[in-house]
Design a protein around this motif. Structure first.
Motif, PDB file in Angstrom:
ATOM      1  N   ASN A  93     -29.708 -28.205  18.376  1.00 21.74           N
ATOM      2  CA  ASN A  93     -28.820 -28.598  19.380  1.00 21.74           C
ATOM      3  C   ASN A  93     -29.161 -30.346  19.394  1.00 21.74           C
ATOM      4  N   GLN A  94     -30.347 -30.600  19.320  1.00 20.33           N
ATOM      5  CA  GLN A  94     -30.471 -32.100  19.148  1.00 20.33           C
ATOM      6  C   GLN A  94     -30.217 -32.773  17.873  1.00 20.33           C
ATOM      7  N   ARG A 131     -23.609 -26.626  27.217  1.00 21.93           N
ATOM      8  CA  ARG A 131     -23.908 -27.453  28.388  1.00 21.93           C
ATOM      9  C   ARG A 131     -23.332 -27.344  29.690  1.00 21.93           C
ATOM     10  N   SER A 180     -23.259 -27.836  23.061  1.00 17.55           N
ATOM     11  CA  SER A 180     -24.599 -27.347  22.478  1.00 17.55           C
ATOM     12  C   SER A 180     -24.667 -25.869  22.700  1.00 17.55           C
TER      13      SER A 180
END
Length: 368
Positions: A93-94, A131, A180
């Protein structure tokens, strides 16, 4: 890798599908007096994981098998926990919006299947609502009702269409950074499948139950050779195992339930908000259902379908299941009525209480 447990309320651990077992003495007839049992539990993947195994192998080996099953659940939590800064899903996700990210076999398999069901259900099952799920915080200490301005950026986006998988390179890429992943709607099912595979292939286990909250997987039949009897919880009284709505005899099947009573919170006005979010509205799904139970062979698929059918509602959910091979469903409405797909309607045994209030099980089939 450090393992951070999921945050969950006591309600999360409620078993949506209740295992109805006859007395243990009935299991151990004279013809299989050497049958042994291992029964272990631990918290993983945001729920209570219980593994109950029966075999004639030595007790030490049987205990090792049960502990290996729990170890596999913990391993998958390390991959899929969105609450852990060190998990693989957090890393993806990052970083996946910046470029393709190499992922493990487990991660690739779960995400690939998730995207399949997202397309199949037109987003009723959506793995890219991370999210939005975080915004609501249902099941955590931070649960709240977000404002319309907070919710609106996530409504109707179908971001699953912007997740790019490369099978040859085994990578994941996000075409934008507006979303995300959260694979909580399918990973417990994958875990049940993987645990069963491990137990059967590496330990030769032929009889057992794997229970991950609302996900039940049976291995073979009961130790006495009879089918397992699994019950569907009454959404109005899920903690009382004697008040199941219906039950069914199964062998080598999975029962997966999604319900509005599993994880929820109430605001200051007493309004209740459950955890199954509808990406088309940004709010908890409002389809006049209390629970959906999927019966099939593959727990990962049943897990995704239980969520999708809850979001779709009874009519569209029925249509979806009737179009698929190998899956059936039982729908319990918020008014208490029960409906089942044609494949299982004749196999359900209604409880006495339910039979008094409902003359028959409603069934729906597609017109030919």
């Amino acid at each position: 890798m450090k393992r951070t447990p999921h945050k969950f309320s006591g309600r999360t651990a409620l078993i949506c599908v209740l295992v109805i077992l006859v007395a243990c003495t009935a299991f151990f007839s004279n013809r299989n007096q050497q049958m042994r049992e291992a029964n272990v539990s631990d918290v993983a993947l945001g729920t209570l994981v219980n593994v109950r195994l029966y075999s004639q192998i030595p007790q030490g080996a049987l205990n090792s098998a049960a502990n290996a099953a729990l170890g596999r659940a913990r391993e998958l939590e390390d991959i899929f926990s969105v609450y852990s800064e060190d998990s693989e899903i957090t890393y993806v996700n990052q970083n996946a919006a910046a470029g393709p990210v190499h992922v493990s076999d487990d991660f690739y398999a779960v995400l690939e299947r998730s995207l399949y069901f997202a397309q199949l259900t037109d987003g009723a099952f959506d793995p890219t609502l991370g999210r939005l799920i975080q915004l609501w915080g249902i099941g955590t200490e931070n649960a709240r009702v977000p404002s319309e301005s907070e919710i609106s950026p996530f409504v109707g986006k179908k971001n699953y269409e912007h997740v790019i998988l490369d099978e040859e390179e085994h990578t994941v890429y996000f075409e934008n950074s507006d979303f995300s992943l959260d694979l909580g709607g399918i990973v417990k099912g994958y875990a049940a499948d993987e645990i069963k595979k491990l137990l059967m292939e590496e330990y030769d286990i032929a009889s057992g139950l794997i229970n991950l909250g609302g996900n039940i997987m049976t291995i073979g039949s009961r130790p006495d050779g009879q089918p397992w009897t699994l019950g569907i919880a009454d959404p109005k009284n899920p903690q009382d195992s004697s008040q199941t709505v219906a039950s069914m005899a199964v062998t080598d099947k999975t029962f997966v339930t999604s319900g509005d009573y599993q994880r929820y919170f109430e605001d200051e006005n007493g309004n209740r908000y459950h955890h199954i979010l509808d990406g088309s509205t940004g709010y908890p799904a409002d389809t006049h259902l209390s629970s959906v139970t999927i019966i099939g062979n593959t727990s990962m698929d049943a897990d995704a379908l239980s969520t999708a059918c809850f979001v779709l509602g009874e009519e569209k959910g029925m249509e979806l299941l009737e179009s698929l091979d190998g899956f059936d469903g039982v729908f319990i409405g918020s008014d208490g009525h029960l409906s089942a797909t044609e494949g299982v309607s004749g196999q359900l045994q209604m409880t006495e209480t339910q039979s008094e209030t409902q003359a028959e099980i409603q069934t729906e089939t597609q017109e030919e």
